[in-house]
Enzyme design. Structure first.
Site, PDB file in Angstrom:
ATOM      1  N   THR A 130       0.828  -1.215   0.000  1.00  0.00           N
ATOM      2  CA  THR A 130       0.000   0.000   0.000  1.00  0.00           C
ATOM      3  C   THR A 130       0.862   1.264   0.000  1.00  0.00           C
ATOM      4  O   THR A 130       2.005   1.244   0.475  1.00  0.00           O
ATOM      5  CB  THR A 130      -0.896  -0.006   1.264  1.00  0.00           C
ATOM      6  OG1 THR A 130      -1.431   1.284   1.475  1.00  0.00           O
ATOM      7  CG2 THR A 130      -0.109  -0.367   2.521  1.00  0.00           C
ATOM      8  N   ASP A 131       0.279   2.368  -0.473  1.00  0.00           N
ATOM      9  CA  ASP A 131       0.992   3.654  -0.383  1.00  0.00           C
ATOM     10  C   ASP A 131       1.023   4.169   1.055  1.00  0.00           C
ATOM     11  O   ASP A 131       1.743   5.117   1.359  1.00  0.00           O
ATOM     12  CB  ASP A 131       0.354   4.701  -1.317  1.00  0.00           C
ATOM     13  CG  ASP A 131      -1.101   5.028  -0.995  1.00  0.00           C
ATOM     14  OD1 ASP A 131      -1.708   4.345  -0.138  1.00  0.00           O
ATOM     15  OD2 ASP A 131      -1.640   5.980  -1.606  1.00  0.00           O
ATOM     16  N   GLU A 132       0.243   3.544   1.951  1.00  0.00           N
ATOM     17  CA  GLU A 132       0.189   4.035   3.336  1.00  0.00           C
ATOM     18  C   GLU A 132       1.526   3.853   4.057  1.00  0.00           C
ATOM     19  O   GLU A 132       1.759   4.478   5.092  1.00  0.00           O
ATOM     20  CB  GLU A 132      -0.955   3.361   4.104  1.00  0.00           C
ATOM     21  CG  GLU A 132      -2.293   3.629   3.441  1.00  0.00           C
ATOM     22  CD  GLU A 132      -3.501   3.178   4.246  1.00  0.00           C
ATOM     23  OE1 GLU A 132      -3.431   3.153   5.484  1.00  0.00           O
ATOM     24  OE2 GLU A 132      -4.517   2.850   3.614  1.00  0.00           O
ATOM     25  N   TYR A 155      -1.771  -0.872  10.905  1.00  0.00           N
ATOM     26  CA  TYR A 155      -1.882  -1.515   9.587  1.00  0.00           C
ATOM     27  C   TYR A 155      -0.695  -1.151   8.701  1.00  0.00           C
ATOM     28  O   TYR A 155       0.005  -2.024   8.180  1.00  0.00           O
ATOM     29  CB  TYR A 155      -3.203  -1.091   8.910  1.00  0.00           C
ATOM     30  CG  TYR A 155      -3.227  -1.368   7.415  1.00  0.00           C
ATOM     31  CD1 TYR A 155      -3.207  -2.674   6.930  1.00  0.00           C
ATOM     32  CD2 TYR A 155      -3.243  -0.326   6.480  1.00  0.00           C
ATOM     33  CE1 TYR A 155      -3.214  -2.934   5.556  1.00  0.00           C
ATOM     34  CE2 TYR A 155      -3.250  -0.577   5.112  1.00  0.00           C
ATOM     35  CZ  TYR A 155      -3.238  -1.877   4.657  1.00  0.00           C
ATOM     36  OH  TYR A 155      -3.232  -2.133   3.303  1.00  0.00           O
ATOM     37  N   LYS A 159       2.393  -3.475   7.182  1.00  0.00           N
ATOM     38  CA  LYS A 159       2.678  -3.619   5.747  1.00  0.00           C
ATOM     39  C   LYS A 159       4.106  -3.164   5.442  1.00  0.00           C
ATOM     40  O   LYS A 159       4.806  -3.774   4.633  1.00  0.00           O
ATOM     41  CB  LYS A 159       1.673  -2.810   4.907  1.00  0.00           C
ATOM     42  CG  LYS A 159       0.256  -3.330   4.927  1.00  0.00           C
ATOM     43  CD  LYS A 159       0.080  -4.725   4.332  1.00  0.00           C
ATOM     44  CE  LYS A 159       0.326  -4.775   2.838  1.00  0.00           C
ATOM     45  NZ  LYS A 159       0.005  -6.125   2.298  1.00  0.00           N
ATOM     46  N   LEU A 195     -15.067   2.968   3.340  1.00  0.00           N
ATOM     47  CA  LEU A 195     -15.814   4.217   3.153  1.00  0.00           C
ATOM     48  C   LEU A 195     -16.845   4.176   2.018  1.00  0.00           C
ATOM     49  O   LEU A 195     -18.003   4.563   2.222  1.00  0.00           O
ATOM     50  CB  LEU A 195     -14.814   5.368   2.926  1.00  0.00           C
ATOM     51  CG  LEU A 195     -15.416   6.732   2.574  1.00  0.00           C
ATOM     52  CD1 LEU A 195     -16.308   7.249   3.689  1.00  0.00           C
ATOM     53  CD2 LEU A 195     -14.303   7.747   2.280  1.00  0.00           C
ATOM     54  N   ASP A 284     -12.846  12.133  14.376  1.00  0.00           N
ATOM     55  CA  ASP A 284     -11.832  11.668  13.430  1.00  0.00           C
ATOM     56  C   ASP A 284     -11.196  10.369  13.910  1.00  0.00           C
ATOM     57  O   ASP A 284     -11.233  10.045  15.103  1.00  0.00           O
ATOM     58  CB  ASP A 284     -10.749  12.749  13.264  1.00  0.00           C
ATOM     59  CG  ASP A 284     -10.108  12.706  11.888  1.00  0.00           C
ATOM     60  OD1 ASP A 284     -10.361  11.747  11.136  1.00  0.00           O
ATOM     61  OD2 ASP A 284      -9.344  13.643  11.578  1.00  0.00           O
TER      62      ASP A 284
HETATM   63  N1  LIG Z   1      -7.938  -2.081  -0.312  1.00  0.00           N
HETATM   64  C1  LIG Z   1      -7.066  -1.159  -0.721  1.00  0.00           C
HETATM   65  O1  LIG Z   1      -7.445  -0.030  -1.030  1.00  0.00           O
HETATM   66  C2  LIG Z   1      -5.591  -1.510  -0.823  1.00  0.00           C
HETATM   67  C3  LIG Z   1      -4.733  -0.572  -1.380  1.00  0.00           C
HETATM   68  C4  LIG Z   1      -3.383  -0.911  -1.541  1.00  0.00           C
HETATM   69  C5  LIG Z   1      -2.926  -2.152  -1.147  1.00  0.00           C
HETATM   70  N2  LIG Z   1      -3.781  -3.046  -0.586  1.00  0.00           N
HETATM   71  C6  LIG Z   1      -3.254  -4.357  -0.216  1.00  0.00           C
HETATM   72  O2  LIG Z   1      -3.828  -5.295  -1.106  1.00  0.00           O
HETATM   73  C7  LIG Z   1      -4.023  -6.545  -0.450  1.00  0.00           C
HETATM   74  C8  LIG Z   1      -5.462  -6.972  -0.559  1.00  0.00           C
HETATM   75  O3  LIG Z   1      -6.286  -5.979   0.037  1.00  0.00           O
HETATM   76  P1  LIG Z   1      -7.868  -6.138   0.079  1.00  0.00           P
HETATM   77  O4  LIG Z   1      -8.458  -4.791   0.247  1.00  0.00           O
HETATM   78  O5  LIG Z   1      -8.314  -7.007  -1.029  1.00  0.00           O
HETATM   79  O6  LIG Z   1      -8.026  -6.939   1.452  1.00  0.00           O
HETATM   80  P2  LIG Z   1      -9.255  -7.792   1.990  1.00  0.00           P
HETATM   81  O7  LIG Z   1      -9.275  -7.565   3.462  1.00  0.00           O
HETATM   82  O8  LIG Z   1     -10.489  -7.515   1.194  1.00  0.00           O
HETATM   83  O9  LIG Z   1      -8.853  -9.303   1.679  1.00  0.00           O
HETATM   84  C9  LIG Z   1      -7.817  -9.964   2.347  1.00  0.00           C
HETATM   85  C10 LIG Z   1      -7.929 -11.451   2.075  1.00  0.00           C
HETATM   86  O10 LIG Z   1      -6.811 -12.094   2.732  1.00  0.00           O
HETATM   87  C11 LIG Z   1      -7.291 -13.231   3.404  1.00  0.00           C
HETATM   88  N3  LIG Z   1      -6.432 -13.475   4.575  1.00  0.00           N
HETATM   89  C12 LIG Z   1      -6.299 -12.698   5.676  1.00  0.00           C
HETATM   90  N4  LIG Z   1      -5.450 -13.266   6.554  1.00  0.00           N
HETATM   91  C13 LIG Z   1      -5.016 -14.413   5.975  1.00  0.00           C
HETATM   92  C14 LIG Z   1      -4.114 -15.426   6.377  1.00  0.00           C
HETATM   93  N5  LIG Z   1      -3.491 -15.387   7.573  1.00  0.00           N
HETATM   94  N6  LIG Z   1      -3.883 -16.467   5.534  1.00  0.00           N
HETATM   95  C15 LIG Z   1      -4.507 -16.526   4.330  1.00  0.00           C
HETATM   96  N7  LIG Z   1      -5.397 -15.601   3.919  1.00  0.00           N
HETATM   97  C16 LIG Z   1      -5.640 -14.555   4.716  1.00  0.00           C
HETATM   98  C17 LIG Z   1      -8.705 -12.884   3.828  1.00  0.00           C
HETATM   99  O11 LIG Z   1      -9.472 -14.054   4.089  1.00  0.00           O
HETATM  100  C18 LIG Z   1      -9.209 -12.084   2.636  1.00  0.00           C
HETATM  101  O12 LIG Z   1      -9.792 -12.917   1.665  1.00  0.00           O
HETATM  102  C19 LIG Z   1      -3.559  -6.347   0.992  1.00  0.00           C
HETATM  103  O13 LIG Z   1      -2.245  -6.842   1.101  1.00  0.00           O
HETATM  104  C20 LIG Z   1      -3.596  -4.844   1.183  1.00  0.00           C
HETATM  105  O14 LIG Z   1      -2.630  -4.436   2.126  1.00  0.00           O
HETATM  106  C21 LIG Z   1      -5.107  -2.748  -0.405  1.00  0.00           C
END
Ligand SMILES: NC(=O)c1ccc[n+]([C@@H]2O[C@H](COP(=O)([O-])OP(=O)(O)OC[C@H]3O[C@@H](n4cnc5c(N)ncnc54)[C@H](O)[C@@H]3O)[C@@H](O)[C@H]2O)c1
Length: 346
Positions: A130-132, A155, A159, A195, A284
């Protein structure tokens, strides 16, 4: 290509799985099915001969070894994570366990597998982040791949730690890795605690539309299917050891975003008074980052990728998808914590 995708029952992972299966890749989806997972997200490809699902936890080394030995993937795309900032404030432990220890366990399983296969140059471990991890920006500037890490929530810290592990496994053991750091995603199958789905679903039920603080926090929104396309490009064409920032080139404040959603709902599902009347400012989030913005120059210049969906178009598609898929989101509304205000502990 044979892909092992972790977290493929989540929001972004399922978009990657659907796209990769449709593109003809062999896809193994490994997911522990936590509260955030939904196998309906991949229902449209579940019966395809080039798709397999394994229920397993990335902290379970024996299960990872079995999956790698049985399916012999060409690449691992690692998306499994705990992903909700508000939950990380209430319970950081799960974030350390999955995002840090889980990534470590997966790296070690991947390293043993890759060494056992003769250290193939074609293998890739693609870590999705993530960019975070870069922290918070003021009103100007953008994150580049050289921006120093400055995570500010449990979080983003978890990451960031996982990103460091992945780079260390490349530098120390030679594991062929690529990394991506992406801005906020939105689109179909977005879990109803984030959100955009919260806003749409509360609006449909005539409930207040909560905006944290004064709504001035800026995010750069990327349509999830554009992200999936970028990830499949990076895993095939990205340079080993390199990170790629992925952004939507769509910056807006949270208040502007919610106002746009209200405008779309006013057109697609009109009601007696405008949806904007439901906007409610609430306390917030502690440590709420002010602004994220991505400089996408590297992925654009090296790999020729740029987003294809504007925020106006993507939000309209997303609202329409939620209107058309009520049974999907209704089933998730009973999950633990959904619909409650989380992350107020600090
Ligand atoms: N959502 C965003 O806007 C965003 C932006 C940038 C990066 N990311 C990154 O992208 C990835 C996916 O994000 P997302 O929003 O789809 O997340 P999500 O929470 O929707 O999905 C996460 C998935 O991982 C699985 N999971 C969690 N813990 C696990 C474990 N211990 N073993 C196996 N599976 C496990 C969950 O069951 C779920 O299906 C993450 O790594 C997140 O950090 C997300």
């Amino acid at each position: 290509m044979k892909l092992l995708v972790t977290g493929g029952a989540g929001f972004i992972g399922s978009a990657v799985v659907r796209r990769a299966v449709r593109d003809g890749h062999q896809v193994v989806n490994l997911d522990a099915l936590t509260y955030a997972a939904c196998l309906d997200n991949v229902a449209e490809v579940a019966d395809e001969p080039n798709y397999t699902f394994i229920e397993a936890d990335i902290r379970d080394r024996a299960a990872l070894n079995r999956a790698l030995a049985e399916y012999a993937p060409d690449v691992i795309m690692h998306l499994a994570a705990e992903s909700h900032v508000d939950r990380s404030i209430d319970g950081p432990g799960a974030f350390i366990e999955t995002n840090v220890t889980g990534t470590y366990t997966l790296l070690e399983a991947a390293r043993a597998y890759w060494e056992g296969q003769g250290r193939s140059d074609n293998f890739r471990f693609h870590h999705i982040s993530t960019d975070e991890v870069y922290g918070s920006l003021g009103s100007t500037g953008q994150f580049t791949e050289e921006t120093p890490y400055d995570p500010r929530s449990p979080y983003s810290a978890s990451k960031a730690a996982s990103d460091h592990l992945v780079r260390a496994w490349c530098a120390t053991y030679g594991l062929p890795v690529v990394l991506t750091n992406c801005s906020n995603n939105y689109g179909p199958y977005h879990f109803p605690e984030k959100l955009i789905p919260v806003t749409i679903l509360n609006a449909l039920e005539g409930k207040p539309l909560p905006i944290y603080g004064d709504g001035s926090n800026v995010r750069d929104w990327l349509y999830v299917e554009d992200h999936a396309e970028a990830l499949l490009l990076v895993v095939q064409k990205g340079q080993i050891g390199r990170s790629y920032n992925i952004g939507g080139e769509n910056e807006c404040t949270n208040l502007q975003l919610v106002q746009m959603l209200c405008g779309i709902l006013d057109r697609l599902r009109p009601r007696a008074t405008p949806y904007g009347d439901l906007i409610t400012f609430v306390a917030d989030r502690p440590g709420h980052d002010a602004r994220y913005a991505i400089d996408p120059t590297r992925i654009r210049q090296e790999l020729g990728w740029r987003p294809s969906v504007s925020v106006e178009e993507g939000l309209e598609r997303t609202v329409q998808w939620y209107l058309d898929n009520e049974s999907w989101w209704r089933a998730l509304q009973n999950r633990d914590g959904v619909g409650k205000r989380l992350g107020m502990k600090a």
